[in-house]
Design an enzyme around this catalytic site. Structure first.
Site: not given
Lengths: 419, 419
Positions: B130, B132, B137, B146, B202, B204, B236, B240, B243, B247, B256, B260, B353, B367
């Site tokens: 997968d 990114f 996104h 972050r 997500e 995708e 997907d 959250r 994750q 992560y 995840k 899926t 995503t 988001e």
């Protein structure tokens, strides 16, 4: 006196009658792959044993599980079938049992010299997950990549961290590996691109999943051992420069996916049981879903040798032991399924690099050389990371009373990147 | 005038003769799975077409690729075979061709009403990766997880970042999903443990790999399109809270791997070609191995609806488009193999995503609600994250002149965690 086979087994052999590890082999280049067990310097062809009707127990006796080109069917049959097959085979191979011992033509068909066979991957691997279960490894990597303050993340002591690995590039011991190309940290404006300059091995073991679980149905940690058929040695080759540049925020990808090597013989948990030992005490105590009634590792001595091109001998660069793992195999498996994730027979769960507490027990060159800064000596030469032509061999065994239960070897040689 | 089929196709249908997407279906609950293509409200059974000898081209005519329970064999046969099959099927289904149109008994066998069939995963998926690839996104996730300074890492503009996903838990549209349990950030000393409180979708799409490549042999970016058979829509699902806690440093794992969902019909690149559009300009320019002669996306309108339990209608929460991807599908595939990693027919490459630049084009609730802080309205109720009983449906299509080339739907309903 220990159980003995009519097949002669040297005391240093990894494959006495106490072991009987499972693999898949071709007796000749054009022959079909079939399951076997290792006994001394021979492979016992299980397709021959099954076709001859010698599996006479109630489960395996009615199955065609050894008339398959891989072990997946047998893996899915659960521990009672595994115990029954082991018991049948230990009896069949024992020095006191005439059935095979005294039948020259059957023996000729069933016992193939190990140096004549080609070993294959023993199972179709649906998914491969790799854990990060050695505290020493986590601490060293954290120090190297993120600095010595607080090298282990807050989550590490609460859960066995893992990532999904690449199943397609898993190969059997003896397969050469081409040095990967890729991007590394920029020097100036643009990332480095070219053959990896920090190619490494990782000393790991991996659990082979037996029966799986349904999607949405976690496996209880106290039942997790019944979902593990056995263990192999694994070299999770790593390109440290590619990994360091790509891994934030989604984890290792191309730094690992160019190849992972497995030793060919799956040593069963039943054969390893005499070598079980207490796992390290966990502090803080794990959450209830990871709290085990019996928390055990296995005392498996492991060592890694590197043989540079043109050298005659492999030079041992590290000695470690599976018993150093902080998170047990069963905790890894239970954690993997707690969200409902389904495992399937033949799935592979790597332990992560197995580093011990001493400087000479670290499980990869990244740690042994502290990211290339302190090269290791190799019989007249030195290594920061692996060079083209280097052959890396991992081996491991448990020491019994007068015998070894071993894994054979897991080896691979580095070929140069294509131009 | 556009090509027409003798099968009646409503102008709003996703499946006109210009599309002919491939899937695998069972005509009845106990019937064997077989390949088919969608045409209007029908599925054309390709096993019937092949058995009747109607594939008369030089490649597919000699193959049994549609007498298989999945599409993997056909996927491995390369673009000339795909083009030949498409040409045969467009002719067979066209309004001017009598072979099938005027043969009532063959038509009866070959054309199955879509509402009578059960759709299956169209291929065995060896590995699922997968990416990114949406800048919007990446920027939003970076800001949320972050902080808003420097939300996109330095590596992101140089390489299509990706992680290995879990293949075992990929399910077909219509499969219910059990809310995962897991650990979240500690509240006090101990991590949260229980049902995820931040369950998300997500939006995708995913590329289905056609012919693979040998281990050690990268695919050139300008030949990468020949390794992609087609696209599906993918949800997907993501927890959250799980994750966010797990992560660092190895990436998403249990956040995840609980599920899926794929849409059942693979729309081929050949069917999508009229809807190709220029990909966004990349600055800095990509390294040579990612520099394409032709850099294109596809103009595919996508939307996501949520239908809470007891509601009659799905409420659209976002509208996006595949054309927003920064990294193209072909760059993703070439990057994936640059280290020598081998792809196999049926492998799945998710885009990540797909968020657009506008607030109403974001591809997940993380988001859209800014991590639950600004809930979205749903027809009299609101959502920060998904609740039990919510059914999420993603759909998408390309707008042709008087017809649509569509993907059908990708949907799944959330069931509560087991106690």
């Amino acid at each position: 006196m220990a159980l003995q086979s009519f097949v002669e087994v040297h005391p240093d052999s990894h494959f006495p009658i106490q072991n009987l590890p499972y693999g898949v082999f071709r007796p000749g280049p054009s022959a079909e792959a079939r399951p076997g067990v290792a006994i001394g310097d021979y492979v016992l062809d299980l397709s021959v044993v099954q076709s001859a009707g010698l599996f006479d127990g109630p489960i395996v006796g009615k199955s065609d599980c050894f008339l398959q080109p891989n072990l997946n069917k047998f893996l899915g049959m659960r521990r009672p079938a595994w115990k029954e097959a082991r018991s049948t085979l230990q009896k069949l191979l024992s020095s006191t049992e005439p059935t095979l011992r005294d039948n020259a033509s059957l023996r000729e068909k069933a016992l193939v010299p190990m140096n004549k066979v080609e070993m294959c991957l023993p199972m179709v691997i649906g998914d491969y997950s790799d854990f990060f279960s050695s505290m020493h490894h986590a601490r060293n990597c954290g120090s190297i990549f993120r600095g010595p303050e607080d090298p282990i993340g807050a989550n590490w002591f609460h859960l066995p961290i893992a990532y999904h690995g690449r199943a397609s590039s898993i190969v059997i011991s003896g397969t050469d590996l081409i040095r990967p190309k890729g991007q590394g940290h920029p020097i100036g404006n643009s990332p480095y691109f070219g053959p990896s300059r920090k190619l490494d091995f990782e000393l790991e073991m991996a659990a082979i999943v037996g029966p799986g679980n349904e999607l949405g149905k976690p496996v209880d940690v106290n039942e997790a051992a019944d979902h593990i058929f056995g263990l192999v040695i694994m070299n999770d080759w790593s390109a440290r420069d590619i990994q360091a540049w790509e891994y934030v925020p989604l984890g290792p990808f191309l730094g690992k996916s160019f190849g992972t090597t497995l030793s060919p013989w799956i040593v069963t948990l039943d054969a390893l049981e005499p070598f079980a030992c207490d796992a390290p005490k966990q502090d803080p105590p794990p959450l209830p879903y990871l709290a085990e009634k019996i928390s055990q590792n296995y005392d498996i001595s492991l060592e890694v040798g590197i043989k540079p091109a043109g050298h005659k001998n492999s030079c041992i660069v590290t000695r470690s032991n599976l018993k150093h793992l902080y998170w047990t195999l069963t905790q890894q498996l239970a954690h993997h399924t707690i969200n409902g994730c389904n495992l399937r027979p033949g799935d592979l769960l790597g332990t992560g690099t197995i580093s011990g507490p001493e400087p000479e027990s670290l499980g990869c060159l990244l740690e042994l050389t502290w990211n290339g800064q302190k090269p290791v000596s190799l019989d007249g030469t030195t290594r920061g990371f692996l060079e083209d032509g280097d052959e890396v061999t991992i081996t491991g065994y448990c020491k019994g009373n007068g015998y070894k239960v071993g894994f054979g070897t897991c080896s691979g040689k580095i070929l140069p990147s294509s131009p």
